[in-house]
Design an enzyme around this catalytic site. Structure first.
Site, PDB file in Angstrom:
ATOM      1  N   ASN A 132       0.848  -1.184   0.050  1.00  0.00           N
ATOM      2  CA  ASN A 132       0.109  -0.077   0.022  1.00  0.00           C
ATOM      3  C   ASN A 132       1.008   1.214  -0.072  1.00  0.00           C
ATOM      4  OD1 ASN A 132      -0.938   2.075   2.319  1.00  0.00           O
ATOM      5  ND2 ASN A 132      -2.687   1.302   1.273  1.00  0.00           N
ATOM      6  N   LEU A 169      -3.699  -0.134  -6.891  1.00  0.00           N
ATOM      7  CA  LEU A 169      -3.169  -1.035  -5.845  1.00  0.00           C
ATOM      8  C   LEU A 169      -4.297  -1.938  -5.314  1.00  0.00           C
ATOM      9  CD1 LEU A 169      -1.196   1.620  -3.464  1.00  0.00           C
ATOM     10  CD2 LEU A 169      -0.329   0.120  -5.472  1.00  0.00           C
ATOM     11  N   ALA A 170      -3.954  -3.188  -4.925  1.00  0.00           N
ATOM     12  CA  ALA A 170      -5.093  -4.176  -4.803  1.00  0.00           C
ATOM     13  C   ALA A 170      -5.779  -3.819  -3.492  1.00  0.00           C
ATOM     14  CB  ALA A 170      -4.270  -5.245  -4.409  1.00  0.00           C
ATOM     15  N   CYS A 171      -5.336  -2.950  -2.793  1.00  0.00           N
ATOM     16  CA  CYS A 171      -6.106  -2.310  -1.429  1.00  0.00           C
ATOM     17  C   CYS A 171      -7.264  -1.435  -2.138  1.00  0.00           C
ATOM     18  CB  CYS A 171      -5.293  -1.666  -0.511  1.00  0.00           C
ATOM     19  SG  CYS A 171      -4.124  -0.468  -1.174  1.00  0.00           S
ATOM     20  N   GLY A 172      -7.359  -1.012  -3.543  1.00  0.00           N
ATOM     21  CA  GLY A 172      -8.417  -0.420  -3.735  1.00  0.00           C
ATOM     22  C   GLY A 172      -8.026   1.010  -4.219  1.00  0.00           C
TER      23      GLY A 172
END
Ligand code: FMN
Length: 179
Positions: free
Chosen positions: A123, A154-157
């Protein structure tokens, strides 16, 4: 062609590590993979074995042990060390010289002079945290080549800096290190 020890932390970018292992194998490198326990809970090490035709390890104690001391065996085998993806926690453990799992223990046991490449993925706030920047600087001073993470989704949105670089960029950096 080199014997590459690939260490993987528990990151959402692990799927790219699998692709990396496959691409390096297609370049005729030999690739052995060591995953942290949490990485192995996100992706099955067996998939790395399938991609590389070589072993994948998570632990050197108990029934998973393959030699008397797997960390020494793997470290001695390696002609290059690649940590991708490196989570914030893994970056910090390596910077401190901890040896509390097979990834960090093998990394510490790799002889001086062996090229070391590390590709962080996390992140954006984790990446810019002073502790992580400090630990990345320590690793640079210790002789690691640190690949700058990419910016983007990023995969955390969220959008930001912290993406694991594309596999091609990791391959190119490794090729440069191997000369
Ligand atoms: C699905 C998932 C994805 C994660 N992705 C990341 C990541 O990309 N970077 C990171 O630093 N931590 C990430 N984490 C948190 C780490 O897995 C956690 O801090 C772990 O302790 C890292 O240690 P390890 O890499 O040594 O296993 C993620 C956790 C989960 C559940």
């Amino acid at each position: 062609m080199a014997r590459i020890l690939l260490g993987c932390g528990a990151s959402a970018a692990l799927h790219k590590a699998c692709d990396l292992a496959s691409k390096l194998t297609q370049e005729e490198h030999r690739v052995r993979t060591v995953l942290t326990e949490r990485a192995a809970s996100l992706i099955d090490p067996q998939l790395f074995e399938a991609m590389t035709g070589e072993g994948a390890w998570t632990d050197e104690f108990g029934p998973e042990r393959r030699t008397a001391m797997d960390h020494i065996e793997l470290a001695g085998w390696a002609e290059a060390l690649v940590i991708a993806p490196a989570s914030a926690d893994l970056v910090s453990r390596l910077a401190l010289g901890l040896a509390n799992d097979l990834v960090t223990t093998a990394a510490l046991a790799v002889p001086a002079g062996i090229p070391r490449l590390l590709a962080p993925a996390m992140n954006a706030h984790m990446l810019s945290a002073p502790a992580i920047q400090r630990n990345l600087d320590t690793l640079r001073e210790d002789g690691w080549r640190i690949l700058e993470p990419d910016e983007g989704y990023l995969a955390c949105g969220v959008e930001g800096k912290g993406r694991l670089p594309d596999v091609e960029r990791i391959q190119a950096a490794l090729a440069e290190l191997l000369g």
